[in-house]
Design a protein around this motif. Structure first.
Motif, PDB file in Angstrom:
ATOM      1  N   GLN B 103       0.936  -1.224   0.058  1.00  0.00           N
ATOM      2  CA  GLN B 103       0.139  -0.045   0.143  1.00  0.00           C
ATOM      3  C   GLN B 103       0.643   1.491   0.150  1.00  0.00           C
ATOM      4  O   GLN B 103       0.488   2.201  -0.654  1.00  0.00           O
ATOM      5  N   SER B 104       1.876   1.298   0.733  1.00  0.00           N
ATOM      6  CA  SER B 104       2.768   2.511   0.703  1.00  0.00           C
ATOM      7  C   SER B 104       3.157   2.600  -0.515  1.00  0.00           C
ATOM      8  O   SER B 104       3.509   3.981  -0.923  1.00  0.00           O
ATOM      9  N   ASN B 122      14.044   5.029  -3.903  1.00  0.00           N
ATOM     10  CA  ASN B 122      12.840   5.515  -3.113  1.00  0.00           C
ATOM     11  C   ASN B 122      13.069   5.781  -1.713  1.00  0.00           C
ATOM     12  O   ASN B 122      12.823   6.910  -1.113  1.00  0.00           O
ATOM     13  N   VAL B 123      14.024   4.986  -1.118  1.00  0.00           N
ATOM     14  CA  VAL B 123      14.039   5.162   0.431  1.00  0.00           C
ATOM     15  C   VAL B 123      15.150   6.602   0.506  1.00  0.00           C
ATOM     16  O   VAL B 123      15.130   7.178   1.595  1.00  0.00           O
ATOM     17  N   ASP B 175       6.975   7.270   1.439  1.00  0.00           N
ATOM     18  CA  ASP B 175       6.032   6.309   2.117  1.00  0.00           C
ATOM     19  C   ASP B 175       6.708   4.960   2.476  1.00  0.00           C
ATOM     20  O   ASP B 175       6.000   4.481   3.577  1.00  0.00           O
ATOM     21  N   PHE B 176       7.016   4.475   1.471  1.00  0.00           N
ATOM     22  CA  PHE B 176       7.730   3.086   1.591  1.00  0.00           C
ATOM     23  C   PHE B 176       8.536   2.820   3.021  1.00  0.00           C
ATOM     24  O   PHE B 176       8.570   1.923   3.503  1.00  0.00           O
ATOM     25  N   LEU B 180       8.724   0.204   6.071  1.00  0.00           N
ATOM     26  CA  LEU B 180       9.916  -0.723   6.250  1.00  0.00           C
ATOM     27  C   LEU B 180      10.294  -0.372   7.663  1.00  0.00           C
ATOM     28  O   LEU B 180      10.647  -1.411   8.506  1.00  0.00           O
ATOM     29  N   MET B 181      10.018   0.674   8.090  1.00  0.00           N
ATOM     30  CA  MET B 181      10.434   1.136   9.779  1.00  0.00           C
ATOM     31  C   MET B 181       9.736   0.279  10.453  1.00  0.00           C
ATOM     32  O   MET B 181       9.798  -0.394  11.329  1.00  0.00           O
TER      33      MET B 181
END
Lengths: 756, 340
Positions: B103-104, B122-123, B175-176, B180-181
């Motif tokens: 979803q993120s 992305n991160v 968002d991703f 992950l966090m």
């Protein structure tokens, strides 16, 4: 009305690349949903827009814009930029000399949308002002060099907006002789005596048009002749203004704009860039192409300035308005007194014996604002129609009924009759389609799970205006006809409705008619602004067609088969040139038309009557109970705008306006840093417009209306009315959902989630 | 955009070493350190704006075959850093067992961008702070260390309320990373001294007095994979993103939550916040407040309050405190209704 005149047949202009030789073959007749004449060219990508025109040996321009809003340029350091291979020249106020002459702002009789002389001096009037132009062999080198231009500024603290230190407040009436604050009766006494009153302040933000097509300009000289490719809503106006700036004759300039990729007012005026590119091309001796960036577009063209309002309403307990006052406050630039003054319309919507109004402007260190879809009505109707909803709440009255008890056949300021007014039929049709009768009026009463549901409505209206126009229509023995006029296709469907008009008047299939637009080599047409194009240009084209029939009649009855008549008379072709001016047009209107200064007339400006189109919009909003974001799952609009030339293109225009209304209410705001008077979100990631997911169910209802007073064809403009009132309808629905009255646009989560 | 040297990496092993600049690099004027180029959706954008001026780009997309794989096992996920956002978002096993991750990604950017952008890039996406992105503002400690922070007294509706410093209030935009966090991911890095793995939570640095240093990566380091351990809470997880418009916008506030419930009582909760903090932000105290209690409107609201206990709003972003709290509460309440 001017008589049709004939002119000698001229060589026909070339059809712009990408356009078919004739319109797609479909059933003839006005009002038919004939597909857009230019649809195939646009969806296949063969339509050639201004920046697409491939000029030989073109040089590329890249703008350097001011980082500060007020002060002056002490010096440029151009060494690093000039040293880049491929850089041809860098134009600044130091190097351009007096190549560009000053011209006046349009409210002062000039052609300019911003009277700051392009590259005219080291003075900085606003952040984002063009201060230098890099010319190079490639776009990439020009951009790289522009980033290496070092500017030493003497910075002064700027005034950003309302209330900023140094901003100057003025009454509009003292700055624009044509403005007169509408008033009638004794507002103060009636308001004091009214049993039910509303006194509320509203605000709308700065907004930018952001058409998909950027503000491109290409110029090339052939000897003393200049050709300009620029997306424009006013090719004759651009030509006249540019000629004055360059000190040459208008006849030395040709402006071409056959396609416009979105304009909405932003391409109606003469901006600084055109003269700069023209001078650059002359200086280099080769064509020059400028495509400003999206960010630069925020200050290269105009914008909708932020406004503030105070609306006071006083009514009897049965809802009859006794007192109405609308005070508007608008931001403009230091040099130019731009104002939209929507009180002209907002004071004339409802029956009311005592009305006051005032418009004040605030001069700040900003670029000059300009026209943006329903420039006056969009902000002023947010205020008026929000206040009407507040009055309905105060009266515990249905908001539709409040409009009904105050409906009127005459405008209340001078008592002039509306040529037609179908406001309540619009409310009734839209209410029925929406299911308004199922509304529980109590705020917060309609809930769907975690979502609060709200229903709201508002009045839409837009002045019916027109301007002088000219056109040439030719009929050929092969049964085809051609329409030529320098009108503008800006998504308004002008190509299509002109083909339909000529087809009907000449009795030809619409597929046999070709149309040429957007070229100063064609007969003049007015600015495509103020929703005037269809009414003005269809009227003159109909007149030219009638003249063809009259000529073929040779004094007898007009022939039913014009092509047969043409052949019978042994003519190779027949061509008529017509000029047309609307009711109320000033003396000399036709002369001004050729000078690019055709003035729209109509609306509330006439001495003997008032002309408006009306509509009603109903909106459902959903607000999440916890996180408070606002969504608009459906919106219904009904409009009565005279004769609809083409229901397909009309539906698109209404719908586009309504969708923009959603954006205007919920998303769009150009944010201004108050310290620097500089925009901070000048890009399409941060300047929000609705995306598909925000626009769910949009229903357009066209309410039949016959009004042959406005013009013989009975056409009212429809390009702008769709956005008027939408934001108020949404705010009213948010109130109904939440009990929170949001009076500042955009309506945002910030206020709803904090309860502030 | 300024001229730059362009190289294509041959292999993951070679890529970090390849960042040593060749001899002819000196001919590039105004040369700054080299950057890896993957999807380019942030880097090229910032180069066009003249915010970033790398003298050299090393295009690592040729490594995609090796470093772009998505592997699922009983132990968890190995997401190759060069996998496209869309590939992870649409991966059936991620959608089923790690919904917060899918979803993120789906709620981020547009389909076009998701098809270009990689997970590793992305991160590392850089902030959308407009004072960072517009070089006309001279004061930006992130862009130009020591120059100040124009956002502090400027238009800061979008800015962070958590993890800010006197030198920077720019929001981490992604968002991703929050997902992950929340799932205790770790990062696999190929560096000059060989491969290493660090917790994802230690990848980003708080701005402090050096907002220009956004991560703990050393020059030449290349993220090769993101590792997500299997855990009892991954299935009951979701990403809630609140924004002004329905799609294609950065979060005003977002929450990645994951719950391990037994008989309606929280055994473990995971909460990470986006749109409100300078880095991907884990709300550990809020998580702890839920343990041993059911998720109710009251406990969810309390978790939201705790998550924002240290918030420091500025002139235009005070709403993010109320919005952030309610976002956490709504996400928890919604997650509690999911199948475990």
């Amino acid at each position: 009305m001017a008589d049709a005149t004939t002119t000698p047949a001229k060589t026909l202009a070339t059809i712009p690349a990408g356009l078919p030789a004739t319109a797609p073959a479909l059933p003839p007749g006005m009002g038919q949903p004939v597909p857009r004449y230019d649809a195939r060219a646009k969806v296949t990508g063969s339509a050639v827009y201004a920046a697409d025109v491939a000029l030989p040996d073109v040089a590329y321009a890249y703008l350097v814009t001011s980082a500060i809003a007020k002060g002056r340029i002490r010096s440029f350091d151009l060494r690093e930029a000039r040293a880049l291979p491929g850089v041809l020249d860098i134009l600044t106020h130091d190097t351009i000399g007096d190549a560009i002459r000053p011209v006046k702002f349009f409210t002062e009789g000039g052609p300019a949308s911003n009277s700051v002389v392009p590259l005219g001096s080291p003075e900085i009037a606003y952040a984002g002002q063009t201060i230098a132009v890099v010319l190079a062999d490639s776009y990439e080198v020009a951009r790289d060099a522009a980033h290496r231009v070092v500017v030493d500024y003497a910075v002064e603290p700027p005034s950003a907006t309302f209330g900023s230190p140094g901003a100057v407040d003025q009454e509009l009436a003292t700055q624009n002789k044509r403005h007169d604050d509408p008033k009638v009766g004794d507002f103060a006494a009636a308001y004091a005596a009214a049993p039910v009153t509303v006194d509320a302040a509203y605000a709308t933000p700065a907004q930018h048009h952001n058409p998909i097509e950027l503000f491109a300009t290409q110029c090339s000289w052939n000897g003393a002749q200049l050709t300009v490719h620029e997306p424009s809503q006013n090719v004759y106006g651009i030509r006249a203004g540019l000629a004055a700036q360059l000190g040459i004759a208008p006849s030395q300039i040709r402006v071409l704009s056959p396609f416009v990729g979105g304009a909405f007012g932003s391409k109606g005026g003469l901006t600084q860039r055109t003269a700069i590119v023209a001078v650059a091309a002359r200086k280099l001796g080769r064509p020059v192409k400028l495509v400003p960036t999206r960010e630069q577009g925020f200050t290269v063209a105009t914008f909708r300035a932020e406004t503030k309002h105070r609306v006071r309403l006083g009514a009897t307990r049965d809802g009859k308005l006794q007192a109405l006052s609308h005070d508007g406050f608008e931001v403009t630039s230091r040099p130019d007194p731009y104002a939209v003054a929507g009180t002209d319309a907002s004071t004339r919507m409802y029956a009311c014996p005592n009305i006051a109004s005032n418009v004040a402007i605030v001069r700040a260190d900003r670029s000059t604002p300009g026209f943006m879809r329903a420039p006056a009505e969009t902000p002023y109707f947010f205020a008026l129609e929000s206040a009407m909803d507040e009055l309905a709440v105060a009266l515990a009255m249905d908001p539709v009924e409040l409009r009904r008890v105050n409906d009127t056949a005459r405008e209340p300021i001078k008592g002039l009759p509306y040529t037609s007014r179908n406001l309540m039929p619009c409310f009734d049709r839209a209410a029925e389609a929406f299911g308004w009768s199922k509304r529980d009026a109590r705020p917060g009463s309609m809930r769907d799970g975690d979502w609060l549901v709200g229903w709201g409505c508002a009045t839409s209206a837009y002045p019916t205006q027109m301007a002088a126009a000219a056109a040439r229509v030719s009929l050929f023995p092969d049964g085809t006809a051609r329409v030529e006029t320098a009108g503008h296709e800006i998504g308004n469907g002008l190509y299509t409705v002109l083909a339909q008009t000529a087809a009907e008047r000449l009795g030809l299939p619409v597929g046999q008619v070709s149309v040429l637009l957007g070229d100063t080599d064609l007969p003049p047409a007015p600015v495509a602004g103020g929703s005037i194009s269809t009414a003005s240009v269809c009227s003159v084209v109909a007149q030219a067609c009638d003249a063809i029939r009259a000529r073929l009649a040779e004094g007898g009855a007009p022939p039913t088969d014009v092509v047969a008549a043409l052949k019978e008379r042994g003519m190779g072709s027949v061509q008529e040139y017509a000029e047309w001016a609307p009711h109320g047009a000033p003396k000399g209107a036709l002369g001004l038309l050729y000078q690019g200064k055709a003035q729209p007339t109509g609306g509330a400006k006439l001495q003997d009557r008032i002309q408006f189109a009306f509509g009603a919009q109903f909106v459902e909003v959903r607000v999440h109970a916890l996180t408070r974001e606002i969504r608009v799952p459906r919106i219904v609009g009904a409009f009565a705008s005279g004769r609809i030339m083409n229901t397909r293109t009309a539906r698109s225009q209404y719908m586009g306006g309504m969708i923009w209304g959603i954006g205007s209410a919920l998303h769009e705001e150009t944010e201004i840093d108050p310290r620097a008077a500089r925009y901070v979100n000048a890009n399409l990631a941060d300047y929000l417009v609705p995306v598909n997911a925000d626009v769910v169910d949009v229903e357009v209802i066209m309410v039949p209306e016959e009004d042959t007073l406005v013009n013989p064809l009975g056409i009212k403009g429809i390009g702008e009315i769709g956005i008027v009132g939408t934001s108020a309808a949404i705010a009213n629905a948010v109130y109904h959902a939440t009990g929170q009255r949001l009076r500042d646009l955009p309506l945002r989560i910030d206020t709803l989630v904090t309860g502030a | 955009m300024r001229p730059f040297l362009y190289d294509r990496a041959a292999s993951a092993d070679g890529a970090p070493a390849a960042l040593a600049l060749p001899k002819d690099a000196a001919r590039i004027q105004g040369r700054l350190p080299a950057e890896y180029l993957a999807g380019g959706t942030t880097l090229l954008d910032l180069m066009k704006l003249d915010v970033m001026q790398p003298g050299r780009l090393v295009d690592i997309t040729p490594l995609e075959r090796r470093e772009g794989a998505i592997a699922v096992s009983d132990r968890g996920l190995r997401l190759g850093a060069l996998a496209k956002m869309s590939a992870a978002a649409d991966h059936p096993e991620i959608v089923r067992s790690y919904p917060v991750l899918a979803q993120s990604l789906t709620l981020a950017a547009s389909a076009q961008l998701r098809n270009m952008a990689t997970l590793g890039g992305n991160v590392l996406q850089r902030t959308r702070c407009n004072y960072f992105r517009d070089t006309a503002w001279t004061a930006c400690n992130k862009r130009s260390p020591g120059s100040g922070c124009a956002a502090q007294g400027g238009v800061n509706r979008q800015h962070a309320v958590l993890g800010t410093s006197a030198d920077c209030i720019a929001t981490y935009p992604g968002d991703f990373a929050q997902a992950l966090m929340a799932l205790d991911a770790s990062v696999e890095i190929a560096g000059a001294t060989g491969p290493r793995t660090i917790p994802f939570a230690s990848l980003h640095r708080p701005p402090g007095s050096t907002p220009d240093r956004e991560t703990t990566l050393a020059p030449g380091d290349l993220i090769t994979a993101l590792l997500v351990p299997a855990a009892p809470w991954t299935r009951r997880s979701l990403y809630l993103k609140i924004r002004d418009r329905q799609s294609y916008e950065f979060a005003l506030a977002s929450a990645a939550v994951a719950l391990d419930l037994q008989d309606g009582v929280v055994r473990q909760a995971r909460i990470a916040l986006g749109g409100v903090a300078t880095t991907p932000w884990r709300a550990r105290d809020a998580e702890a407040s839920l343990v041993g209690r059911p998720v109710t409107p009251e406990t969810a609201a309390e978790a939201g309050r705790i998550a924002f206990a240290g918030a420091q709003p500025r002139q235009h972003n005070a709403y993010k405190v109320a919005l952030g709290r309610n976002t956490v509460a709504r996400a928890l309440l919604q997650a509690a209704t999911l199948e475990g």
